[in-house]
Design an enzyme around this catalytic site. Structure first.
Site: not given
Length: 295
Positions: A147, A171, A241, A244, A267, A276
């Site tokens: 990110r 995160k 994004h 990404r 993730h 994806y």
């Protein structure tokens, strides 16, 4: 109960869990909207009031995405209050968010990205340190799928040149190690050797990417870089994004394992990464229809 005081405690709780300042601001904005609704209607914080708030937002034209986010904020807050025995029961448990129409992520083609890299490489000269920095940033973002907030936080000591690895903090302050390729390594080394030194001052942080004033490059600057570059390709208007998404999709297109892509993207759930595979299958279908003689 003083909801404003409880909001302050809730934000402090979010900070203690490592949530970003942007996330904290988003929660606070949503919950202040809720408390304003309760004050205006002279209502208590209960399930009926929460549902009426949702209905009022919907009537005012709020999108499903906005409603889902505000529902999540409300549920997190009521859970916080219940766990601290500020309320006798948690009304958020029965509050349902609207189902989102989840579309496939926007993906830039490899050809479009080649155009961008050719353009950035042309500008990346020792006479133009900003161009060297921009190439380094774009190469790292695409190579690793990180990110922009993670890239902004990368320091010099986070880069392992011998093994072509970079450590990022994502995160929840979770760290992960990401590999990068030869193209990214060349761009990083050139920037650090010939570009970064032109921007560095005695008070500069150890950030990998610096502004022309010797400060750490921020998220907005990186967002602007990616958006401007993508806008000049057939991909059109898009943000970081999309880069990404493109990195993940292209990895899968070229045979990467789904769990490896999950690790790279950071993730928590494999289900998040699986979207994806749909993009890759869609591309496979399109290629088949165009190329197979019996399609």
């Amino acid at each position: 109960m003083d909801l404003e005081a409880e909001l302050t405690g809730f934000v402090a709780h979010l900070a203690s869990r490592g949530t970003s300042s942007n996330t904290q601001k988003a929660y606070l904005a949503d919950l202040r909207d809720l408390t304003a609704f309760l004050d205006d209607k002279k209502r208590e914080l209960d399930l009926e009031s929460l549902r009426d708030w949702m209905w009022a937002l919907s009537e005012a034209g709020a999108t499903k995405t906005t409603l889902a986010r505000k529902t999540s904020s409300a549920k997190a807050f009521t859970n916080f209050l219940f766990e601290r025995e500020k309320i006798e029961s948690d009304p958020g448990l029965r509050l349902k968010a609207p189902k989102l129409d989840r579309g496939l992520p926007k993906v830039a083609t490899e050809k479009s990205l080649d155009e961008i890299f050719n353009r950035l490489q042309f500008l990346a000269t020792t006479d133009n340190p900003a161009g060297m920095r921009d190439l380094c940033a774009f190469e790292l973002l695409y190579a690793t799928g990180m990110r922009v907030s993670e890239l902004a936080g990368v320091d010099l000591e986070d880069v392992d040149y011998s093994r072509a690895l970079v450590r990022v903090t994502g995160k929840g302050n979770k760290q992960r190690i990401l590999p990068f390729g030869h193209s990214a390594q060349r761009a990083i080394e050139a920037w650090v050797r010939d570009g970064r030194e032109q921007y560095r001052t005695d008070s500069s942080p150890s950030a990998l990417l610096l502004t022309s004033r010797g400060k750490r490059v921020g998220v907005r600057q990186l967002y602007s870089l990616v958006a401007q570059q993508l806008a000049q390709t057939p991909t059109g208007k898009a943000g970081p994004h999309t880069l990404r998404h493109s990195a993940a999709t292209h990895l899968l297109d070229h045979g990467a394992d789904l769990r490896a892509v999950q690790e790279i993207l950071g993730h928590a759930s494999l289900a998040t990464t699986q979207i994806y595979t749909h993009v890759s299958v869609d591309r496979l279908r399109k290629s088949f229809d165009q190329a197979h003689p019996r399609a």
